[in-house]
Design an enzyme around this catalytic site. Structure first.
Site, PDB file in Angstrom:
ATOM      1  N   LYS A   1     -26.726 -11.450   7.918  1.00  0.00           N
ATOM      2  CA  LYS A   1     -25.262 -11.338   8.032  1.00  0.00           C
ATOM      3  C   LYS A   1     -24.761 -10.171   7.185  1.00  0.00           C
ATOM      4  O   LYS A   1     -23.849  -9.441   7.590  1.00  0.00           O
ATOM      5  CB  LYS A   1     -24.602 -12.650   7.592  1.00  0.00           C
TER       6      LYS A   1
ATOM      7  N   ASP B   1     -31.038 -15.782   6.291  1.00  0.00           N
ATOM      8  CA  ASP B   1     -29.866 -15.859   7.168  1.00  0.00           C
ATOM      9  C   ASP B   1     -28.703 -15.053   6.564  1.00  0.00           C
ATOM     10  O   ASP B   1     -28.058 -14.265   7.254  1.00  0.00           O
ATOM     11  CB  ASP B   1     -29.489 -17.342   7.319  1.00  0.00           C
TER      12      ASP B   1
ATOM     13  N   GLY C   1     -27.509 -32.742   9.552  1.00  0.00           N
ATOM     14  CA  GLY C   1     -27.594 -31.683  10.574  1.00  0.00           C
ATOM     15  C   GLY C   1     -27.133 -30.318  10.077  1.00  0.00           C
ATOM     16  O   GLY C   1     -26.907 -29.403  10.868  1.00  0.00           O
TER      17      GLY C   1
ATOM     18  N   GLY D   1     -19.477 -17.721  11.227  1.00  0.00           N
ATOM     19  CA  GLY D   1     -18.987 -18.604  12.293  1.00  0.00           C
ATOM     20  C   GLY D   1     -17.576 -18.327  12.750  1.00  0.00           C
ATOM     21  O   GLY D   1     -17.293 -17.306  13.360  1.00  0.00           O
TER      22      GLY D   1
ATOM     23  N   VAL E   1     -23.998 -23.775  20.120  1.00  0.00           N
ATOM     24  CA  VAL E   1     -23.071 -22.672  20.403  1.00  0.00           C
ATOM     25  C   VAL E   1     -22.806 -22.538  21.909  1.00  0.00           C
ATOM     26  O   VAL E   1     -21.651 -22.464  22.348  1.00  0.00           O
ATOM     27  CB  VAL E   1     -23.614 -21.341  19.822  1.00  0.00           C
TER      28      VAL E   1
ATOM     29  N   ILE F   1     -14.836 -17.623  11.082  1.00  0.00           N
ATOM     30  CA  ILE F   1     -13.955 -16.736  10.311  1.00  0.00           C
ATOM     31  C   ILE F   1     -13.904 -15.365  11.001  1.00  0.00           C
ATOM     32  O   ILE F   1     -14.953 -14.754  11.220  1.00  0.00           O
ATOM     33  CB  ILE F   1     -14.464 -16.559   8.858  1.00  0.00           C
TER      34      ILE F   1
HETATM   35  N1  LIG Z   1     -25.129 -23.538  15.242  1.00  0.00           N
HETATM   36  C1  LIG Z   1     -24.195 -22.780  14.674  1.00  0.00           C
HETATM   37  O1  LIG Z   1     -23.229 -23.291  14.102  1.00  0.00           O
HETATM   38  C2  LIG Z   1     -24.273 -21.278  14.757  1.00  0.00           C
HETATM   39  C3  LIG Z   1     -23.242 -20.511  14.180  1.00  0.00           C
HETATM   40  C4  LIG Z   1     -23.281 -19.111  14.314  1.00  0.00           C
HETATM   41  C5  LIG Z   1     -24.342 -18.519  14.970  1.00  0.00           C
HETATM   42  N2  LIG Z   1     -25.349 -19.311  15.481  1.00  0.00           N
HETATM   43  C6  LIG Z   1     -26.444 -18.621  16.208  1.00  0.00           C
HETATM   44  O2  LIG Z   1     -26.278 -18.933  17.594  1.00  0.00           O
HETATM   45  C7  LIG Z   1     -27.545 -19.031  18.226  1.00  0.00           C
HETATM   46  C8  LIG Z   1     -27.661 -20.400  18.880  1.00  0.00           C
HETATM   47  O3  LIG Z   1     -27.600 -21.394  17.872  1.00  0.00           O
HETATM   48  P1  LIG Z   1     -27.519 -22.952  18.238  1.00  0.00           P
HETATM   49  O4  LIG Z   1     -27.245 -23.659  16.962  1.00  0.00           O
HETATM   50  O5  LIG Z   1     -26.638 -23.171  19.391  1.00  0.00           O
HETATM   51  O6  LIG Z   1     -29.036 -23.238  18.660  1.00  0.00           O
HETATM   52  P2  LIG Z   1     -29.620 -24.534  19.388  1.00  0.00           P
HETATM   53  O7  LIG Z   1     -28.659 -25.668  19.277  1.00  0.00           O
HETATM   54  O8  LIG Z   1     -31.014 -24.686  18.918  1.00  0.00           O
HETATM   55  O9  LIG Z   1     -29.649 -24.115  20.947  1.00  0.00           O
HETATM   56  C9  LIG Z   1     -30.426 -23.082  21.421  1.00  0.00           C
HETATM   57  C10 LIG Z   1     -30.313 -23.056  22.930  1.00  0.00           C
HETATM   58  O10 LIG Z   1     -30.993 -21.908  23.407  1.00  0.00           O
HETATM   59  C11 LIG Z   1     -31.917 -22.291  24.410  1.00  0.00           C
HETATM   60  N3  LIG Z   1     -33.053 -21.365  24.272  1.00  0.00           N
HETATM   61  C12 LIG Z   1     -33.752 -21.070  23.155  1.00  0.00           C
HETATM   62  N4  LIG Z   1     -34.671 -20.126  23.425  1.00  0.00           N
HETATM   63  C13 LIG Z   1     -34.536 -19.833  24.732  1.00  0.00           C
HETATM   64  C14 LIG Z   1     -35.206 -18.955  25.612  1.00  0.00           C
HETATM   65  N5  LIG Z   1     -36.202 -18.184  25.199  1.00  0.00           N
HETATM   66  N6  LIG Z   1     -34.805 -18.901  26.894  1.00  0.00           N
HETATM   67  C15 LIG Z   1     -33.782 -19.692  27.334  1.00  0.00           C
HETATM   68  N7  LIG Z   1     -33.122 -20.543  26.543  1.00  0.00           N
HETATM   69  C16 LIG Z   1     -33.502 -20.618  25.271  1.00  0.00           C
HETATM   70  C17 LIG Z   1     -32.276 -23.727  24.141  1.00  0.00           C
HETATM   71  O11 LIG Z   1     -32.663 -24.281  25.373  1.00  0.00           O
HETATM   72  P3  LIG Z   1     -32.981 -25.849  25.578  1.00  0.00           P
HETATM   73  O12 LIG Z   1     -31.649 -26.535  25.448  1.00  0.00           O
HETATM   74  O13 LIG Z   1     -33.516 -25.922  26.951  1.00  0.00           O
HETATM   75  O14 LIG Z   1     -33.946 -26.217  24.507  1.00  0.00           O
HETATM   76  C18 LIG Z   1     -30.934 -24.253  23.633  1.00  0.00           C
HETATM   77  O15 LIG Z   1     -30.115 -24.645  24.694  1.00  0.00           O
HETATM   78  C19 LIG Z   1     -28.584 -18.777  17.148  1.00  0.00           C
HETATM   79  O16 LIG Z   1     -28.985 -17.428  17.217  1.00  0.00           O
HETATM   80  C20 LIG Z   1     -27.831 -19.067  15.846  1.00  0.00           C
HETATM   81  O17 LIG Z   1     -28.334 -18.325  14.761  1.00  0.00           O
HETATM   82  C21 LIG Z   1     -25.331 -20.658  15.387  1.00  0.00           C
END
Ligand SMILES: NC(=O)c1ccc[n+]([C@@H]2O[C@H](COP(=O)([O-])OP(=O)(O)OC[C@H]3O[C@@H](n4cnc5c(N)ncnc54)[C@H](OP(=O)(O)O)[C@@H]3O)[C@@H](O)[C@H]2O)c1
Length: 411
Positions: A203, A199, A185, A132, A13, A134
């Site tokens: 929501k 999850d 993935g 996401g 994200v 929507i």
């Molecule tokens: N993926 C989706 O499609 C999606 C859709 C809607 C909502 N979300 C929500 O959006 C959020 C992010 O999801 P994501 O899929 O992008 O996760 P992700 O790919 O696992 O990335 C998480 C990022 O946050 C960083 N991070 C985690 N904990 C941290 C902390 N305590 N301090 C500083 N940085 C930290 C990580 O750092 P490093 O890179 O250094 O490890 C990484 O860059 C989540 O809450 C998820 O539920 C995700």
């Protein structure tokens, strides 16, 4: 003049938000009359290679980020309740608008963050927490200006929907479909949050607050994941033209909000029937417009970034005198709590164990039946026989008028 943004997290994200701010620089400047610039990115692991411009502060220290000389918007794209909640509180106290994609954190602490934002005259964007790409939150905000919402149903977890689709189309077991989701993935190494419905539950709580201004008591919300659904059940249902979907639902019955998160069966007439794979969809029933169905990508880098960037425009343009509008206070449509008959697929009982109060409509196999009865009767039976599993069958033929009288299948 520029709008300075900090992004917490640079995963799927965070990176999507960063890249979209670059790629849509001109549109944003035209809309806001100011340039939008990413000033800082918070990460955890300094060793990872990242494609971020030199002038952007990349830090593991939140204090360094929050003390920048100019900071207008903080985007939360990290995982879990803590430390995200703490960071966002500090951002609000400093006078920044906040935007979050983090549903777990927002389901737990959204109310507090909105109240704090109200005190500090800043805005909160949380479009990306539900489904996401929507635009359901903006749609509800717009709709609720005059409409009264009666019920929301949604397929809001792409992983579960993908698994159910694979199981039906490819006749796979749950374990094999989950493995494929992980390889592609779509599912985490630990899939509990998705397949057990947590999850989707988070929501649903966010949706409930927006649509009804409140949430049901969390412990009263039935939360059932998809792990109990077997290929045999899917095949039996498929023969009758029904598809299993994992559906969240929230509606008002009397003074109570009734929420559920569970697998249900969908007839061809229902708009969710063709929502397949990782797609998400939402049905909103309201009194003037009737049913609206939104369908689209529920996750992924750019769909989620789209929701965050729409929020970026929303918070930048919002009128700071009306901050608490983020959660609706319009009256919900009262609905009956009447005991009306629904169709159910039940399994785990023999024919002789079905009492006369549960009339049989169709026998699918030795222990799998379609019946027509009330939810109360099904729950009574489930108490008596722990082996019983039951799935309501939803159709899409109800109009708003008959919903008002017997507000749809109470899943
Ligand atoms: N993926 C989706 O499609 C999606 C859709 C809607 C909502 N979300 C929500 O959006 C959020 C992010 O999801 P994501 O899929 O992008 O996760 P992700 O790919 O696992 O990335 C998480 C990022 O946050 C960083 N991070 C985690 N904990 C941290 C902390 N305590 N301090 C500083 N940085 C930290 C990580 O750092 P490093 O890179 O250094 O490890 C990484 O860059 C989540 O809450 C998820 O539920 C995700």
């Amino acid at each position: 003049m520029t709008v300075k943004v900090a992004i917490l997290g640079f995963g799927t994200v965070g990176e999507g938000v960063y890249r979209t701010i670059q790629s849509h620089e001109r549109e944003l400047e035209a809309l806001l009359g100011k340039k939008v610039e990413v000033a800082a990115v918070l990460i955890q692991n300094k060793q990872k290679e990242r494609n971020i411009a030199k002038e952007v502060l990349i830090t593991t220290d939140f204090n360094e980020l929050i003390n920048l000389s100019q900071l207008d918007i903080v985007v939360d794209a990290i995982v879990g309740k803590d430390p995200a909640f703490n960071y966002l509180k500090q951002a609000i106290e400093r006078g920044c608008h906040i935007i979050t994609a983090n549903k777990e954190m927002f389901a737990h602490h959204g109310k507090e963050l909105l109240a704090l934002a109200g005190e500090h005259q800043v805005s909160v964007g949380f479009e990306a927490t539900v489904a996401g790409g929507i635009p359901i939150i903006q749609t509800l905000r717009q709709l609720l200006k005059v409409n009264r919402v009666g019920q929301i149903q949604g397929i809001v977890n792409g992983t579960s929907n993908f698994i159910l689709t694979e199981m039906r189309e490819k006749k796979q077991s749950f374990a094999d479909a989950l493995k494929l989701a992980q390889e592609r993935g779509f599912a985490e190494a630990d899939p509990t949050n998705d397949v057990e419905g947590f999850d989707a539950f988070y929501k649903l709580m966010v949706l409930s607050r927006v649509a009804f201004g409140n949430e049901p008591d969390w412990k009263d919300v039935e939360r059932v994941g998809i792990t109990s659904i077997t290929s045999e059940l899917i095949e039996a249902a498929d023969q009758f033209g029904f598809r299993f979907k994992h559906v969240v639902s929230i509606q008002k019955e009397g003074d109570k909000l009734i929420g559920s998160v569970r697998p249900v069966l969908i007839r061809k007439s229902h708009p969710f029937y063709h929502v397949e794979g990782v797609e998400n969809a939402l049905n909103v029933y309201s009194d003037i417009v009737g049913r609206i169905t939104l369908q689209g990508p529920g996750a992924g880098m750019f769909p989620t970034a789209s929701a965050v960037i729409e929020d970026l425009v929303y918070v930048s343009q919002s009128n700071h005198d009306k901050k608490l509008e983020a959660y609706s206070v319009t009256e919900a449509i009262p609905s009956s709590n009447g005991s009306f008959n629904d169709f159910w697929l039940i399994s785990g009982l023999s024919k002789t164990e079905l009492s006369p109060s549960i009339p049989l409509v169709e026998q699918l196999s030795d222990q799998t039946f379609i019946v027509e009865t009330t939810k109360e009767e099904i729950l009574r039976k489930a108490k008596e026989y722990s082996s019983l599993s039951y799935y309501p069958i939803l159709d899409g033929t109800q109009t708003f008028q008959n919903k008002k009288e017997c507000i749809t299948v109470s899943i």
